[in-house]
Design an enzyme around this catalytic site. Structure first.
Site, PDB file in Angstrom:
ATOM      1  N   ASP A 199       4.972  -6.686  -0.044  1.00 58.10           N
ATOM      2  CA  ASP A 199       4.512  -5.447  -0.698  1.00 58.10           C
ATOM      3  C   ASP A 199       3.308  -5.601  -1.631  1.00 58.10           C
ATOM      4  O   ASP A 199       3.256  -4.974  -2.708  1.00 58.10           O
ATOM      5  CB  ASP A 199       5.667  -4.811  -1.487  1.00 58.10           C
ATOM      6  CG  ASP A 199       6.817  -4.388  -0.599  1.00 58.10           C
ATOM      7  OD1 ASP A 199       6.761  -4.634   0.623  1.00 58.10           O
ATOM      8  OD2 ASP A 199       7.791  -3.824  -1.122  1.00 58.10           O
TER       9      ASP A 199
ATOM     10  N   LYS B 137       8.770  -1.181   5.811  1.00 58.75           N
ATOM     11  CA  LYS B 137      10.184  -1.081   5.434  1.00 58.75           C
ATOM     12  C   LYS B 137      10.413   0.148   4.558  1.00 58.75           C
ATOM     13  O   LYS B 137       9.617   0.418   3.655  1.00 58.75           O
ATOM     14  CB  LYS B 137      10.631  -2.365   4.712  1.00 58.75           C
ATOM     15  CG  LYS B 137       9.863  -2.675   3.433  1.00 58.75           C
ATOM     16  CD  LYS B 137      10.240  -4.054   2.913  1.00 58.75           C
ATOM     17  CE  LYS B 137       9.620  -4.385   1.593  1.00 58.75           C
ATOM     18  NZ  LYS B 137      10.059  -3.574   0.456  1.00 58.75           N
TER      19      LYS B 137
ATOM     20  N   CYS C  12      11.818  -5.947  -4.878  1.00 57.82           N
ATOM     21  CA  CYS C  12      11.724  -6.200  -3.437  1.00 57.82           C
ATOM     22  C   CYS C  12      11.828  -7.683  -3.079  1.00 57.82           C
ATOM     23  O   CYS C  12      12.348  -8.026  -2.012  1.00 57.82           O
ATOM     24  CB  CYS C  12      10.458  -5.570  -2.889  1.00 57.82           C
ATOM     25  SG  CYS C  12      10.556  -3.763  -2.970  1.00 57.82           S
TER      26      CYS C  12
HETATM   27  N1  TIU Z   1       7.903  -3.854  -3.841  1.00 57.43           N
HETATM   28  C1  TIU Z   1       8.722  -3.456  -4.805  1.00 57.43           C
HETATM   29  O1  TIU Z   1       9.231  -4.265  -5.569  1.00 57.43           O
HETATM   30  N2  TIU Z   1       8.901  -2.108  -4.937  1.00 57.43           N
HETATM   31  C2  TIU Z   1       9.239  -1.517  -6.059  1.00 57.43           C
HETATM   32  O2  TIU Z   1       9.705  -0.401  -6.025  1.00 57.43           O
HETATM   33  N3  TIU Z   1       9.043  -2.219  -7.199  1.00 57.43           N
HETATM   34  C3  TIU Z   1       9.175  -1.731  -8.457  1.00 57.43           C
HETATM   35  O3  TIU Z   1       9.127  -2.482  -9.384  1.00 57.43           O
HETATM   36  N4  TIU Z   1       9.353  -0.415  -8.623  1.00 57.43           N
END
Ligand code: TIU
Length: 227
Positions: free
Chosen positions: A28, A133, A166
């Site tokens: 991400d 995802k 994540c």
């Molecule tokens: N990629 C991931 O960690 N998504 C999130 O929603 N992270 C947050 O810290 N919100």
């Protein structure tokens, strides 16, 4: 690369791995989480905390590509019609805007929008699967497990954001599916430094209950020694 085992210093103990079975899994690293003016910053977060991961990730990506080893990227996001977005996820947070709403870089966390895409510094190249995802974990409702099994991958070097959301969720999912995980401490980050620290501790506690924690420099050194 041959079938020689390599060893990298890690916690709770040194990690021995065979490069041919190792993927670099970059979680991400999306514009909306990392770029000034994106969704993350709009929610009041300091994105510089996350941007410190870009250079270690770039160096690992270079090393993996040079060694001809598999790289897999993930993106959190949803279909433009939001049919894969649960009401529970959509309404959580109570921020000024939520998933699917117009944001600073297009509709927030919607596939195809600018903010949903991976930052240019780490942009995937041909042959590197991108796993889209709908959840926090990269295995939930994706074909990641199939992609890994088809390529004979049993070990994941995990980077990305955020450590406690994540990254942690994915490592726990991977652990239950029989994958060995090494989390790269300086390749991950959180908007909350204390969550980053505790997120790493949770992985490596109790003899490595979910996996191992190392850092980019020793992993790069181990790989360089094998080239
Ligand atoms: N990629 C991931 O960690 N998504 C999130 O929603 N992270 C947050 O810290 N919100």
């Amino acid at each position: 690369m041959g079938r020689t085992s390599l060893t990298v210093p890690a916690e709770p103990y040194d990690f021995v791995f065979e490069p041919s079975g190792c993927a670099l899994l970059i979680i991400d690293m999306q514009r909306d989480f990392l770029e000034p003016g994106g969704f993350g910053e709009m929610l009041g977060n300091d994105v510089s905390l996350l941007r410190s991961t870009i250079e270690p990730n770039r160096m690992l990506l270079d090393a993996w590509r040079t060694a001809g080893l598999p790289v897999i990227h993930t993106r959190e996001g949803h279909r433009p019609d939001l049919a894969d977005l649960s009401a529970a996820k959509r309404t959580r947070g109570r921020g000024p805007a939520t998933i699917g709403d117009p944001g600073p870089m297009g509709r927030i966390l919607v596939r195809g929008e600018a903010g949903h895409d991976i930052i240019p510094e780490l942009y995937p190249i041909g042959g590197e699967p991108v796993i889209d995802k709908p959840g926090k974990g990269a295995f939930y409702q994706t074909d990641l497990d199939l992609v890994l099994r088809n390529r004979g991958i049993d070990t994941l070097f995990v980077c990305g954001v955020t450590t406690e959301v994540c990254v942690n969720t994915t490592v726990r999912e991977a652990n239950d599916r029989g994958y060995r995980c090494v989390v790269i401490a300086d390749g991950c980050a959180s908007y909350f430094p204390e969550f980053h620290e505790m997120g790493l501790k949770m992985i490596k506690a109790q003899g490595g209950i979910f996996g191992f924690v190392s850092a980019s420099e020793p992993v790069l050194a181990a790989l360089a020694g094998s080239l």
